[in-house]
Design an enzyme around this catalytic site. Sequence first.
Site, PDB file in Angstrom:
ATOM      1  N   GLY A  10       0.409  -1.210  -0.245  1.00  0.00           N
ATOM      2  CA  GLY A  10      -0.094   0.589   0.221  1.00  0.00           C
ATOM      3  C   GLY A  10       0.814   1.504  -0.315  1.00  0.00           C
ATOM      4  O   GLY A  10       2.030   1.419  -0.453  1.00  0.00           O
ATOM      5  N   CYS A 274      -5.447   7.799   8.674  1.00  0.00           N
ATOM      6  CA  CYS A 274      -4.020   7.736  10.134  1.00  0.00           C
ATOM      7  C   CYS A 274      -4.518   8.209  11.244  1.00  0.00           C
ATOM      8  O   CYS A 274      -4.400   8.209  12.478  1.00  0.00           O
ATOM      9  CB  CYS A 274      -2.903   7.250  10.042  1.00  0.00           C
ATOM     10  SG  CYS A 274      -1.930   6.000   8.902  1.00  0.00           S
TER      11      CYS A 274
HETATM   12  P1  NAD Z   1      -3.310   0.372   2.500  1.00  0.00           P
HETATM   13  O1  NAD Z   1      -4.255   0.396   2.739  1.00  0.00           O
HETATM   14  O2  NAD Z   1      -2.485   1.620   0.887  1.00  0.00           O
HETATM   15  O3  NAD Z   1      -2.493  -0.914   2.048  1.00  0.00           O
HETATM   16  C1  NAD Z   1      -2.533  -2.392   3.173  1.00  0.00           C
HETATM   17  C2  NAD Z   1      -2.574  -3.001   2.418  1.00  0.00           C
HETATM   18  O4  NAD Z   1      -2.186  -5.038   2.742  1.00  0.00           O
HETATM   19  C3  NAD Z   1      -3.061  -3.002   0.731  1.00  0.00           C
HETATM   20  O5  NAD Z   1      -2.896  -3.493  -0.115  1.00  0.00           O
HETATM   21  C4  NAD Z   1      -4.152  -4.976   0.991  1.00  0.00           C
HETATM   22  O6  NAD Z   1      -4.389  -5.395  -0.004  1.00  0.00           O
HETATM   23  C5  NAD Z   1      -2.731  -5.410   1.992  1.00  0.00           C
HETATM   24  N1  NAD Z   1      -3.336  -6.787   2.718  1.00  0.00           N
HETATM   25  C6  NAD Z   1      -3.818  -6.575   3.337  1.00  0.00           C
HETATM   26  N2  NAD Z   1      -4.267  -7.551   4.357  1.00  0.00           N
HETATM   27  C7  NAD Z   1      -2.886  -8.464   3.090  1.00  0.00           C
HETATM   28  C8  NAD Z   1      -2.745 -10.121   3.648  1.00  0.00           C
HETATM   29  N3  NAD Z   1      -2.951 -10.829   4.379  1.00  0.00           N
HETATM   30  N4  NAD Z   1      -1.738 -10.420   2.724  1.00  0.00           N
HETATM   31  C9  NAD Z   1      -1.341  -9.741   1.344  1.00  0.00           C
HETATM   32  N5  NAD Z   1      -2.037  -8.471   1.867  1.00  0.00           N
HETATM   33  C10 NAD Z   1      -2.856  -7.916   2.324  1.00  0.00           C
HETATM   34  O7  NAD Z   1      -2.490   0.750   3.898  1.00  0.00           O
HETATM   35  P2  NAD Z   1      -1.234   1.811   4.182  1.00  0.00           P
HETATM   36  O8  NAD Z   1      -1.423   3.366   4.169  1.00  0.00           O
HETATM   37  O9  NAD Z   1      -0.015   1.288   3.244  1.00  0.00           O
HETATM   38  O10 NAD Z   1      -0.955   1.528   5.900  1.00  0.00           O
HETATM   39  C11 NAD Z   1      -0.900   0.297   6.281  1.00  0.00           C
HETATM   40  C12 NAD Z   1      -0.058   1.135   7.646  1.00  0.00           C
HETATM   41  O11 NAD Z   1       0.544   1.531   7.670  1.00  0.00           O
HETATM   42  C13 NAD Z   1      -1.120   1.222   9.019  1.00  0.00           C
HETATM   43  O12 NAD Z   1      -1.217   0.679   9.808  1.00  0.00           O
HETATM   44  C14 NAD Z   1      -1.062   2.610   9.119  1.00  0.00           C
HETATM   45  O13 NAD Z   1      -1.326   2.746  10.055  1.00  0.00           O
HETATM   46  C15 NAD Z   1       0.120   2.540   8.506  1.00  0.00           C
HETATM   47  N6  NAD Z   1       0.852   4.189   7.867  1.00  0.00           N
HETATM   48  C16 NAD Z   1       0.591   4.454   7.350  1.00  0.00           C
HETATM   49  C17 NAD Z   1       0.757   5.280   6.680  1.00  0.00           C
HETATM   50  C18 NAD Z   1       0.621   5.996   5.360  1.00  0.00           C
HETATM   51  O14 NAD Z   1       0.769   7.743   5.436  1.00  0.00           O
HETATM   52  N7  NAD Z   1      -0.388   5.708   4.810  1.00  0.00           N
HETATM   53  C19 NAD Z   1       2.262   6.512   7.476  1.00  0.00           C
HETATM   54  C20 NAD Z   1       3.206   5.957   8.605  1.00  0.00           C
HETATM   55  C21 NAD Z   1       2.169   4.751   8.704  1.00  0.00           C
HETATM   56  C1  UGA Z   2       1.179  11.760   8.911  1.00  0.00           C
HETATM   57  C2  UGA Z   2       2.396  12.144   9.798  1.00  0.00           C
HETATM   58  O1  UGA Z   2       2.567  13.509   9.409  1.00  0.00           O
HETATM   59  C3  UGA Z   2       2.976  10.770   9.484  1.00  0.00           C
HETATM   60  O2  UGA Z   2       3.925  10.982  10.036  1.00  0.00           O
HETATM   61  C4  UGA Z   2       2.706   9.566   9.588  1.00  0.00           C
HETATM   62  O3  UGA Z   2       3.404   8.235   9.605  1.00  0.00           O
HETATM   63  C5  UGA Z   2       1.206   9.510   8.993  1.00  0.00           C
HETATM   64  O4  UGA Z   2       0.395  10.077   9.397  1.00  0.00           O
HETATM   65  C6  UGA Z   2       0.800   8.715   9.362  1.00  0.00           C
HETATM   66  O5  UGA Z   2       0.655   7.485  10.416  1.00  0.00           O
HETATM   67  O6  UGA Z   2      -0.647   7.649   8.327  1.00  0.00           O
HETATM   68  P1  UGA Z   2      -0.465  12.362   6.923  1.00  0.00           P
HETATM   69  O7  UGA Z   2      -1.495  12.059   6.781  1.00  0.00           O
HETATM   70  O8  UGA Z   2      -0.116  11.440   5.664  1.00  0.00           O
HETATM   71  O9  UGA Z   2       1.020  11.935   8.049  1.00  0.00           O
HETATM   72  O10 UGA Z   2      -0.271  13.973   6.338  1.00  0.00           O
HETATM   73  P2  UGA Z   2       0.280  15.363   6.992  1.00  0.00           P
HETATM   74  O11 UGA Z   2       1.505  15.915   6.206  1.00  0.00           O
HETATM   75  O12 UGA Z   2       0.669  14.951   9.309  1.00  0.00           O
HETATM   76  O13 UGA Z   2      -1.112  15.581   6.591  1.00  0.00           O
HETATM   77  C7  UGA Z   2      -2.656  15.012   7.565  1.00  0.00           C
HETATM   78  C8  UGA Z   2      -3.704  16.431   7.654  1.00  0.00           C
HETATM   79  O14 UGA Z   2      -3.456  17.339   8.219  1.00  0.00           O
HETATM   80  C9  UGA Z   2      -3.789  16.324   5.693  1.00  0.00           C
HETATM   81  O15 UGA Z   2      -4.810  17.205   5.810  1.00  0.00           O
HETATM   82  C10 UGA Z   2      -3.486  18.322   5.893  1.00  0.00           C
HETATM   83  O16 UGA Z   2      -3.705  18.921   4.941  1.00  0.00           O
HETATM   84  C11 UGA Z   2      -3.261  18.708   7.756  1.00  0.00           C
HETATM   85  N1  UGA Z   2      -2.734  19.423   7.950  1.00  0.00           N
HETATM   86  C12 UGA Z   2      -1.523  19.415   8.218  1.00  0.00           C
HETATM   87  C13 UGA Z   2      -3.530  20.868   8.067  1.00  0.00           C
HETATM   88  O17 UGA Z   2      -4.676  20.644   8.391  1.00  0.00           O
HETATM   89  N2  UGA Z   2      -2.146  21.973   9.016  1.00  0.00           N
HETATM   90  C14 UGA Z   2      -0.843  21.202   9.363  1.00  0.00           C
HETATM   91  O18 UGA Z   2      -0.509  22.797   9.561  1.00  0.00           O
HETATM   92  C15 UGA Z   2      -0.331  20.530   8.583  1.00  0.00           C
END
Ligand code: NAD
Ligand code: UGA
Length: 458
Positions: A10, A274
């Site tokens: 993802g 998140c």
């Molecule tokens: P996502 O939904 O984009 O991706 C997850 C992927 O895992 C999906 O493509 C799904 O099909 C796959 N999947 C689920 N179960 C599976 C299995 N058993 N086998 C194979 N594939 C499987 O999610 P994401 O945004 O990448 O987030 C993943 C994790 O990372 C979450 O816990 C999220 O909180 C964390 N996280 C996300 C971000 C972000 O910016 N999106 C940043 C930091 C941490």
């Molecule tokens: C956030 C964190 O910044 C990452 O460190 C973390 O890994 C991630 O969540 C996660 O765990 O998924 P993200 O949600 O991708 O990252 O983007 P951000 O830049 O944090 O923005 C989040 C939201 O807050 C957006 O809607 C953005 O527009 C808003 N935002 C951000 C504000 O309204 N004001 C700000 O000053 C900053």
Amino acid sequence: MSKILCIGAGYVGGPTMAVIAKHCPQHMVRVVDMNGDRIAAWNSDHLPIYEPGLKAVIDIARGRNLFFLTDETIAEQIDWADIIFVSVNTPTKSFGLGAGRAADLQFWEKTARQILEYATTPKIIIEKSTLPVRTAEAMSHILNTNSRGVQFDVISNPEFLAEGSAIKDLEDPDRVLIGGHNTPSGKKAVETIVELYANWVPRERIITTNLWSSELSKLVANAFLAQRISSINAISALCEKTDADIEEVAYAIGTDSRIGPHFLRASVGFGGSCFKKDILNLVYICEQQGLPEVAEYWQLVLKMNEYQEMRFVANMVHTMFNSLSGKRIALFGTAFKANTSDTRESPALVVCRELLEERADLILCDPYALENARQDLGDQAQKVEFTIDPYHAAKGAHAIAILTEWTQFAELDYSLIFESMAHPAFIFDGRNILDHQELFEIGFNVYPIGKTPLQHFA
Ligand code: NAD
Ligand code: UGA
């Protein structure tokens, strides 16, 4: 050579593995996902996510030491690997105990059980997904039920990348956090992962902690970031009542080195997959641990965010003479932030749904996130128009609402746009990215966040 597998391709799994593969040509990296379409996209020129700089990294590593595979061969991949990153989704639970708050760990647990079933050699298992504190304990319990005597070391290595700047964040992280058990094999596993990151991250930025600190730090980092946005958004409401200017206030307080300048941009609200889910999870954990006051404290960060979104919509309704029915309104931005195609929990879609309740006639405009918006809106997508052309979106509109901070929206010819709109013409800048004085002089009635509106009538 290490054999690295990532389960979950993802927003986190794909870019993170691409950067590891780029910097570690000596290691083999494979990424599997149960979503075949996603894997096909990772193997094509049309990557499944829009992320600046991602394609260039993929082009370096894909086919060399980075491979995207469907999970048909998961058994073989698990047994092949000696390091397994688990990067599956951990959404908010929608059913049963803790529904609406606890993390849904079904995808994560399925992965643990697959590893248990197919592994025949020792593995380091890395929690890359964001998980409740002490999840590694459950992971260890599941894995250590194996009767084959296979050794598993569970490590927490949460990801801190932000969408839109994922490649920059991965290439040059503020820190990498690695949590492990304080046992000989736990320490060895942590050292292996430290060495992996040390291929491009300075060692002083690689922090090692115990497992539980690492798991909890990820939730707390997101909670603190979201809290800052809710704090500045709360003050933006007060600014609008007092003729103070939220950008001046943010600058004035942000120059205090103890406060710092980041995450003080007032907005229509925060979105993304998140912040909300991780705070809900934190709140749930606090309640489970008998800490209702702590839970309530963090819950308010979310309450303030909902207030800000609703305040924005209410302002639009009141300003436009308490009636939006049949009025064409252009929504500039559907992504939850700029430079991403992601619309998960986007405040833009919250505003969109609320305006549909008011029976407004909506046209949604975004350079990269329209397809995801269409999917997220479901049946309601039929009630709105979509366009990537802001000039087309604004034509004949009574109002424009800026909902995503794409730089493109700040660079438009607003004189031309004003001429094409219905009058009086309104702009609601939910991201404070426009030149408000210039818009006012063109003829717009301008409603920023946390600033006195500029209007041509009393
Ligand atoms: P996502 O939904 O984009 O991706 C997850 C992927 O895992 C999906 O493509 C799904 O099909 C796959 N999947 C689920 N179960 C599976 C299995 N058993 N086998 C194979 N594939 C499987 O999610 P994401 O945004 O990448 O987030 C993943 C994790 O990372 C979450 O816990 C999220 O909180 C964390 N996280 C996300 C971000 C972000 O910016 N999106 C940043 C930091 C941490
Ligand atoms: C956030 C964190 O910044 C990452 O460190 C973390 O890994 C991630 O969540 C996660 O765990 O998924 P993200 O949600 O991708 O990252 O983007 P951000 O830049 O944090 O923005 C989040 C939201 O807050 C957006 O809607 C953005 O527009 C808003 N935002 C951000 C504000 O309204 N004001 C700000 O000053 C900053």
